[in-house]
Write a protein that holds these residues in place. Sequence first.
Motif, PDB file in Angstrom:
ATOM      1  N   THR A   1      20.839  92.150 -13.799  1.00  0.00           N
ATOM      2  CA  THR A   1      21.935  91.302 -13.065  1.00  0.00           C
ATOM      3  C   THR A   1      21.781  91.557 -11.757  1.00  0.00           C
ATOM      4  O   THR A   1      21.628  92.704 -11.085  1.00  0.00           O
ATOM      5  CB  THR A   1      23.237  92.009 -13.701  1.00  0.00           C
ATOM      6  N   LYS A   2      22.031  90.351 -11.104  1.00  0.00           N
ATOM      7  CA  LYS A   2      21.967  90.522  -9.481  1.00  0.00           C
ATOM      8  C   LYS A   2      23.247  89.422  -8.884  1.00  0.00           C
ATOM      9  O   LYS A   2      23.456  88.682  -9.555  1.00  0.00           O
ATOM     10  CB  LYS A   2      20.654  90.172  -9.101  1.00  0.00           C
ATOM     11  N   ALA A   3      23.560  89.876  -7.818  1.00  0.00           N
ATOM     12  CA  ALA A   3      24.283  88.863  -6.898  1.00  0.00           C
ATOM     13  C   ALA A   3      23.789  87.528  -6.703  1.00  0.00           C
ATOM     14  O   ALA A   3      22.646  87.526  -6.559  1.00  0.00           O
ATOM     15  CB  ALA A   3      24.883  89.609  -5.725  1.00  0.00           C
TER      16      ALA A   3
ATOM     17  N   THR B   1      -0.261  86.601 -16.358  1.00  0.00           N
ATOM     18  CA  THR B   1      -0.042  85.987 -14.812  1.00  0.00           C
ATOM     19  C   THR B   1       0.632  84.729 -14.801  1.00  0.00           C
ATOM     20  O   THR B   1       0.843  84.019 -15.850  1.00  0.00           O
ATOM     21  CB  THR B   1      -1.244  85.870 -14.187  1.00  0.00           C
ATOM     22  N   LYS B   2       1.120  84.420 -13.561  1.00  0.00           N
ATOM     23  CA  LYS B   2       1.868  83.279 -13.680  1.00  0.00           C
ATOM     24  C   LYS B   2       1.146  81.929 -13.846  1.00  0.00           C
ATOM     25  O   LYS B   2       1.425  80.924 -14.506  1.00  0.00           O
ATOM     26  CB  LYS B   2       2.486  82.954 -12.133  1.00  0.00           C
ATOM     27  N   LYS B   3      -0.343  81.723 -13.406  1.00  0.00           N
ATOM     28  CA  LYS B   3      -1.020  80.729 -13.735  1.00  0.00           C
ATOM     29  C   LYS B   3      -1.256  80.480 -15.176  1.00  0.00           C
ATOM     30  O   LYS B   3      -1.367  79.495 -15.526  1.00  0.00           O
ATOM     31  CB  LYS B   3      -2.440  81.040 -12.944  1.00  0.00           C
TER      32      LYS B   3
ATOM     33  N   GLY C   1       6.211  92.166 -10.062  1.00  0.00           N
ATOM     34  CA  GLY C   1       7.084  92.919  -9.552  1.00  0.00           C
ATOM     35  C   GLY C   1       8.425  92.635  -8.661  1.00  0.00           C
ATOM     36  O   GLY C   1       9.169  93.288  -8.128  1.00  0.00           O
ATOM     37  N   GLY C   2       8.382  91.199  -8.394  1.00  0.00           N
ATOM     38  CA  GLY C   2       9.658  90.826  -7.724  1.00  0.00           C
ATOM     39  C   GLY C   2       9.488  90.887  -6.296  1.00  0.00           C
ATOM     40  O   GLY C   2       8.645  91.430  -5.794  1.00  0.00           O
ATOM     41  N   GLY C   3      10.356  89.946  -5.521  1.00  0.00           N
ATOM     42  CA  GLY C   3      10.231  89.694  -4.233  1.00  0.00           C
ATOM     43  C   GLY C   3       8.974  88.784  -3.538  1.00  0.00           C
ATOM     44  O   GLY C   3       8.802  88.806  -2.405  1.00  0.00           O
TER      45      GLY C   3
ATOM     46  N   SER D   1      22.375  86.894 -14.639  1.00  0.00           N
ATOM     47  CA  SER D   1      21.397  88.033 -15.531  1.00  0.00           C
ATOM     48  C   SER D   1      20.267  87.440 -15.953  1.00  0.00           C
ATOM     49  O   SER D   1      20.259  85.991 -16.211  1.00  0.00           O
ATOM     50  CB  SER D   1      22.417  88.448 -16.566  1.00  0.00           C
ATOM     51  N   GLU D   2      19.654  88.201 -16.106  1.00  0.00           N
ATOM     52  CA  GLU D   2      18.007  87.740 -16.847  1.00  0.00           C
ATOM     53  C   GLU D   2      17.927  88.991 -17.987  1.00  0.00           C
ATOM     54  O   GLU D   2      17.830  90.106 -17.778  1.00  0.00           O
ATOM     55  CB  GLU D   2      16.971  87.826 -15.694  1.00  0.00           C
ATOM     56  N   LEU D   3      17.683  88.135 -19.205  1.00  0.00           N
ATOM     57  CA  LEU D   3      17.478  89.236 -20.257  1.00  0.00           C
ATOM     58  C   LEU D   3      15.978  89.331 -20.682  1.00  0.00           C
ATOM     59  O   LEU D   3      15.267  88.102 -20.829  1.00  0.00           O
ATOM     60  CB  LEU D   3      18.088  88.432 -21.601  1.00  0.00           C
TER      61      LEU D   3
ATOM     62  N   LEU E   1       8.461  78.520  -5.855  1.00  0.00           N
ATOM     63  CA  LEU E   1       7.057  78.362  -5.581  1.00  0.00           C
ATOM     64  C   LEU E   1       6.561  80.146  -5.930  1.00  0.00           C
ATOM     65  O   LEU E   1       7.134  80.994  -5.336  1.00  0.00           O
ATOM     66  CB  LEU E   1       6.548  78.195  -4.302  1.00  0.00           C
ATOM     67  N   LYS E   2       5.638  80.317  -6.944  1.00  0.00           N
ATOM     68  CA  LYS E   2       5.230  81.528  -7.084  1.00  0.00           C
ATOM     69  C   LYS E   2       3.772  81.810  -6.880  1.00  0.00           C
ATOM     70  O   LYS E   2       2.813  80.901  -7.288  1.00  0.00           O
ATOM     71  CB  LYS E   2       5.520  81.532  -8.865  1.00  0.00           C
ATOM     72  N   PRO E   3       3.270  82.842  -6.280  1.00  0.00           N
ATOM     73  CA  PRO E   3       2.093  83.452  -6.019  1.00  0.00           C
ATOM     74  C   PRO E   3       1.593  84.045  -7.245  1.00  0.00           C
ATOM     75  O   PRO E   3       2.523  84.454  -8.230  1.00  0.00           O
ATOM     76  CB  PRO E   3       2.041  84.033  -4.812  1.00  0.00           C
TER      77      PRO E   3
ATOM     78  N   MET F   1       7.567  76.148 -10.240  1.00  0.00           N
ATOM     79  CA  MET F   1       8.597  76.200 -11.361  1.00  0.00           C
ATOM     80  C   MET F   1       9.953  75.479 -10.922  1.00  0.00           C
ATOM     81  O   MET F   1      10.328  75.686 -10.008  1.00  0.00           O
ATOM     82  CB  MET F   1       8.608  77.556 -11.765  1.00  0.00           C
ATOM     83  N   GLU F   2      10.331  74.866 -12.133  1.00  0.00           N
ATOM     84  CA  GLU F   2      11.608  74.478 -12.183  1.00  0.00           C
ATOM     85  C   GLU F   2      12.743  75.516 -11.960  1.00  0.00           C
ATOM     86  O   GLU F   2      12.624  76.577 -12.603  1.00  0.00           O
ATOM     87  CB  GLU F   2      11.825  73.652 -13.250  1.00  0.00           C
ATOM     88  N   LYS F   3      13.845  75.488 -11.081  1.00  0.00           N
ATOM     89  CA  LYS F   3      14.572  76.462 -10.871  1.00  0.00           C
ATOM     90  C   LYS F   3      15.471  76.543 -11.893  1.00  0.00           C
ATOM     91  O   LYS F   3      16.078  75.624 -12.432  1.00  0.00           O
ATOM     92  CB  LYS F   3      15.423  76.411  -9.420  1.00  0.00           C
ATOM     93  N   ILE F   4      15.812  77.758 -12.493  1.00  0.00           N
ATOM     94  CA  ILE F   4      16.844  78.081 -13.512  1.00  0.00           C
ATOM     95  C   ILE F   4      18.175  78.280 -12.794  1.00  0.00           C
ATOM     96  O   ILE F   4      18.089  79.166 -11.913  1.00  0.00           O
ATOM     97  CB  ILE F   4      16.409  78.922 -14.346  1.00  0.00           C
ATOM     98  N   GLU F   5      18.948  77.401 -13.339  1.00  0.00           N
ATOM     99  CA  GLU F   5      20.467  77.861 -12.584  1.00  0.00           C
ATOM    100  C   GLU F   5      21.419  78.345 -13.739  1.00  0.00           C
ATOM    101  O   GLU F   5      22.234  77.517 -14.203  1.00  0.00           O
ATOM    102  CB  GLU F   5      21.145  76.329 -11.986  1.00  0.00           C
TER     103      GLU F   5
HETATM  104  N1  ADP Z   1      12.441  79.656 -12.468  1.00  0.00           N
HETATM  105  C1  ADP Z   1      13.185  80.586 -11.567  1.00  0.00           C
HETATM  106  N2  ADP Z   1      14.587  80.077 -11.441  1.00  0.00           N
HETATM  107  C2  ADP Z   1      15.213  80.815 -10.507  1.00  0.00           C
HETATM  108  N3  ADP Z   1      14.847  81.981 -10.518  1.00  0.00           N
HETATM  109  C3  ADP Z   1      13.590  82.563 -10.787  1.00  0.00           C
HETATM  110  C4  ADP Z   1      12.921  81.592 -11.327  1.00  0.00           C
HETATM  111  N4  ADP Z   1      11.765  82.233 -11.513  1.00  0.00           N
HETATM  112  C5  ADP Z   1      11.809  83.619 -11.032  1.00  0.00           C
HETATM  113  N5  ADP Z   1      12.976  83.506 -10.504  1.00  0.00           N
HETATM  114  C6  ADP Z   1      13.563  84.936 -10.082  1.00  0.00           C
HETATM  115  O1  ADP Z   1      12.629  85.646  -9.408  1.00  0.00           O
HETATM  116  C7  ADP Z   1      12.498  86.841 -10.153  1.00  0.00           C
HETATM  117  C8  ADP Z   1      11.020  87.382 -10.145  1.00  0.00           C
HETATM  118  O2  ADP Z   1      10.243  86.202 -10.772  1.00  0.00           O
HETATM  119  P1  ADP Z   1       9.218  86.584 -11.949  1.00  0.00           P
HETATM  120  O3  ADP Z   1       8.657  84.975 -12.116  1.00  0.00           O
HETATM  121  O4  ADP Z   1       9.996  87.207 -13.265  1.00  0.00           O
HETATM  122  O5  ADP Z   1       8.171  87.364 -11.355  1.00  0.00           O
HETATM  123  P2  ADP Z   1       7.720  89.035 -11.276  1.00  0.00           P
HETATM  124  O6  ADP Z   1       6.678  88.793 -12.154  1.00  0.00           O
HETATM  125  O7  ADP Z   1       7.762  89.294  -9.926  1.00  0.00           O
HETATM  126  O8  ADP Z   1       9.037  89.481 -12.052  1.00  0.00           O
HETATM  127  C9  ADP Z   1      13.303  86.646 -11.287  1.00  0.00           C
HETATM  128  O9  ADP Z   1      13.528  88.028 -11.925  1.00  0.00           O
HETATM  129  C10 ADP Z   1      14.372  85.841 -11.076  1.00  0.00           C
HETATM  130  O10 ADP Z   1      15.392  86.348 -10.591  1.00  0.00           O
END
Ligand code: ADP
Length: 380
Positions: A357-359, A210-212, A275-277, A330-332, A269-271, A304-308
């Motif tokens: 990979t996403k736009a 979990t995120k927490k 599963g995304g979204g 992309s995300e690996l 900000l993450k709850p 979470m700090e935003k990854i760029e």
């Molecule tokens: N710190 C971050 N910076 C930029 N994008 C993020 C970050 N965290 C998540 N995301 C985007 O949100 C998506 C879903 O977040 P994630 O934390 O992986 O949750 P989930 O459990 O829903 O997969 C990631 O695939 C990514 O595209």
Amino acid sequence: MATSWGSLFQDEQQLEELARQAVDRALAEGVLLRTKQEPSSSDVVSYAPFTLFPSLVPCALLEQAYAVQMDFNLLVDAVSQNAVFLEQTLSRARTGSLAVWGHLCSFSSALVLLIAQEKERNIFDQRAIENELLARNIHVIRRRFEDVSEKGSLDQDRRLFMDGQEVAVVYFRDGYMPSQYSLQNWEARLLLERSCAVKCPDIATQLAGTKKVQQELSRAGMLEMLLPGQSEAIARLRATFAGLYSLDMGEEGDQAIAEALTAPSRFVLKPQREGGGNNLYGEEMVQALERLKDSEERASYILMEKIEPEPFRNCLLRPGSSARVVQCISELGIFGVYVRQGKTLVMNTHAGHLLRTKAIEHADGGVAAGVAVLDNPYPV
Ligand SMILES: Nc1ncnc2c1ncn2[C@@H]1O[C@H](COP(=O)(O)OP(=O)(O)O)[C@@H](O)[C@H]1O
Ligand SMILES: [Mg+2]
């Protein structure tokens, strides 16, 4: 990241021809999804969205990601066995309380129970696993939680039986969101957890993701507490962490909120969802923080700090849309596998990767959420 397919992007006709070939190949290879309109039926299917070209990934990063996976397996295992840590961490996030059952038994058969929903667009991915197992003479039965609550049972040794057959392994492809748990489904999950069947994942391992928990793991001293004497593994793990901040009530949380409100573009900000979204960015994040900041509800979120990542161009293919060359990121992900018997780790390895990979215009999203597409790393 530069791409070496640049010249192909210019030639629209060639791109379209390549896209047609690639889509036919994907369909023929089984890169399939059921459609949104008919998620319970395989009468009409289409291809899973994917990139026309592989995306360049530096060899060193690919190797680093593979190498650290075994460390992550150790960490997940350590967290999943630490009921006190999980209880303390998740009780603040109010995701429910936990009981862990440890019980080993031997099985008279190697039957796998796959828990799935009827509406499942991703069924071909699941079937691929079923087929691989069958090739090794391991049978899989697909059932819903509802079937388990009606027909599942435990004997006095907590062996799990489904329709009279003993089950050795339960594999969950459902039960990752609160909305997937009716009271009946909770009872079914409880029955499965109490059984001595191997769970993939068991409830503790699921909660470890979990995120927490991720956020608490980034606190100073946490990895040292969970992986004592493993300073090299800890260094490799920490090198992959991005900034994570608790929103628990108190000064630390107040400060994180203040920072995010001052510089919203630097945070996500993450709850407690997967599963995304579900994540919030930019203006939406600001509104949510303003609404949450004086309420205890905020503790169920993390910042979470935003990854760029640096964007690059690729061509995204998805049913119903024409081929689009766009700026992407992309995300690996690496698949990890470990097996523990009692206190002994009998397997700890990696088992392939997933590049999504996403736009760049989409902040959030996985493949299942309809945002990212499947991709392949091209090591450079
Ligand atoms: N710190 C971050 N910076 C930029 N994008 C993020 C970050 N965290 C998540 N995301 C985007 O949100 C998506 C879903 O977040 P994630 O934390 O992986 O949750 P989930 O459990 O829903 O997969 C990631 O695939 C990514 O595209
Ligand atoms: Mg994710």
